[in-house]
Scaffold this motif. Structure first.
Motif, PDB file in Angstrom:
ATOM      1  N   MET A  67       3.211  -1.545  -4.546  1.00 19.46           N
ATOM      2  CA  MET A  67       2.508  -0.593  -5.401  1.00 19.46           C
ATOM      3  C   MET A  67       1.916  -1.302  -6.619  1.00 19.46           C
ATOM      4  SD  MET A  67       5.126   2.644  -4.988  1.00 19.46           S
ATOM      5  CE  MET A  67       4.695   3.379  -6.512  1.00 19.46           C
ATOM      6  N   ARG A 122      -1.071  -3.209  -5.671  1.00 24.39           N
ATOM      7  CA  ARG A 122      -2.075  -2.317  -5.079  1.00 24.39           C
ATOM      8  C   ARG A 122      -2.372  -2.643  -3.611  1.00 24.39           C
ATOM      9  NH1 ARG A 122      -3.416   0.698  -9.262  1.00 24.39           N
ATOM     10  NH2 ARG A 122      -3.831  -0.164 -11.295  1.00 24.39           N
ATOM     11  N   ASP A 123      -1.315  -3.004  -2.883  1.00 24.17           N
ATOM     12  CA  ASP A 123      -1.429  -3.271  -1.447  1.00 24.17           C
ATOM     13  C   ASP A 123      -1.220  -1.937  -0.721  1.00 24.17           C
ATOM     14  OD1 ASP A 123      -1.213  -4.054   1.182  1.00 24.17           O
ATOM     15  OD2 ASP A 123       0.140  -5.728   0.793  1.00 24.17           O
ATOM     16  N   GLN A 124      -2.332  -1.244  -0.466  1.00 22.30           N
ATOM     17  CA  GLN A 124      -2.286   0.111   0.097  1.00 22.30           C
ATOM     18  C   GLN A 124      -1.571   0.162   1.448  1.00 22.30           C
ATOM     19  OE1 GLN A 124      -3.703   3.012  -1.154  1.00 22.30           O
ATOM     20  NE2 GLN A 124      -4.299   2.028  -3.063  1.00 22.30           N
ATOM     21  N   LEU A 125      -1.901  -0.756   2.338  1.00 24.95           N
ATOM     22  CA  LEU A 125      -1.322  -0.755   3.683  1.00 24.95           C
ATOM     23  C   LEU A 125       0.183  -0.925   3.629  1.00 24.95           C
ATOM     24  CD1 LEU A 125      -1.614  -0.860   6.802  1.00 24.95           C
ATOM     25  CD2 LEU A 125      -1.779  -3.345   6.541  1.00 24.95           C
ATOM     26  N   ALA A 152       2.242  -0.540   1.067  1.00 22.14           N
ATOM     27  CA  ALA A 152       2.881   0.550   0.338  1.00 22.14           C
ATOM     28  C   ALA A 152       3.015   1.796   1.211  1.00 22.14           C
ATOM     29  CB  ALA A 152       2.099   0.874  -0.933  1.00 22.14           C
ATOM     30  N   SER A 153       1.948   2.171   1.905  1.00 24.44           N
ATOM     31  CA  SER A 153       2.026   3.386   2.732  1.00 24.44           C
ATOM     32  C   SER A 153       2.970   3.189   3.906  1.00 24.44           C
ATOM     33  CB  SER A 153       0.634   3.801   3.221  1.00 24.44           C
ATOM     34  OG  SER A 153       0.109   2.859   4.120  1.00 24.44           O
ATOM     35  N   ARG A 175      -5.380  -0.069  12.372  1.00 18.20           N
ATOM     36  CA  ARG A 175      -4.499   0.361  11.278  1.00 18.20           C
ATOM     37  C   ARG A 175      -3.055   0.481  11.768  1.00 18.20           C
ATOM     38  NH1 ARG A 175      -4.122   1.782   5.665  1.00 18.20           N
ATOM     39  NH2 ARG A 175      -2.379   3.200   5.542  1.00 18.20           N
ATOM     40  N   GLU A 197       0.215  -1.688  10.557  1.00 12.21           N
ATOM     41  CA  GLU A 197       1.472  -1.088  10.092  1.00 12.21           C
ATOM     42  C   GLU A 197       2.648  -1.630  10.890  1.00 12.21           C
ATOM     43  OE1 GLU A 197       1.065   3.158  10.259  1.00 12.21           O
ATOM     44  OE2 GLU A 197      -0.259   3.233   8.525  1.00 12.21           O
TER      45      GLU A 197
END
Length: 150
Positions: free
Chosen positions: A15, A18-21, A23-24, A80, A84
């Motif tokens: 977070m 800012r690593d979106q992948l 983090a989600s 995507r 993940e």
């Protein structure tokens, strides 16, 4: 550090960077772990082995979803899901190679004295604890079937 704590720490790091992948994916994994902890009649704290089982299940879901998206021509969504799955794979134990799996199954067959396809359950009972998250059940079953000659 326990695996769940490692996931939470890595989520905070993702977070902040800012690593979106990442983090989600970690949020999804922690949600699945929490759901597993409160499932049933009584809430419990999962051991690292239980967390690995949850992560393995989630990684398998990602692979299956990627196959479905690829089959439907949705390559961006498939990519995507695969990404993940790769994030989750970093928290899973090293997967067994085909030779290692074959050797474990061979020794389990000798240990259980199994002969023929009807003894598959006996062999699986011996192999499953030894493999413990390092190979999928379908892959193990296929190797047992192959060696038992079914």
């Amino acid at each position: 550090m326990a695996l769940k704590e490692q996931l939470q720490s890595d989520l905070t790091t993702a977070m902040k960077s800012r690593d979106q992948l990442r983090a989600s994916t970690l949020r999804m994994a922690l949600t699945a772990i929490t759901t597993e902890e409160v499932a049933g009649k009584k809430a419990r704290q999962l051991s690292d082995d239980d967390v690995v089982k949850v992560l393995t299940r989630e990684a398998k879901k990602r692979r299956e979803a990627a196959e479905a998206f690829s089959g439907a021509g949705r390559e961006e969504l498939a990519a995507r899901e695969l990404a993940e799955g790769e994030v989750l794979a970093t928290y899973l134990p090293e997967q067994l190679g085909d030779d290692e799996l074959a050797q474990l199954v061979r020794s389990a067959i000798e240990q259980s004295g199994a002969t023929g396809p009807q003894a598959m359950g006996q062999v699986m009972k011996v192999v499953q604890p030894q493999v413990a998250g390092r190979a999928e059940g379908g892959r193990i079953a296929a190797e047992v079937r192959r060696q038992l000659g079914t």
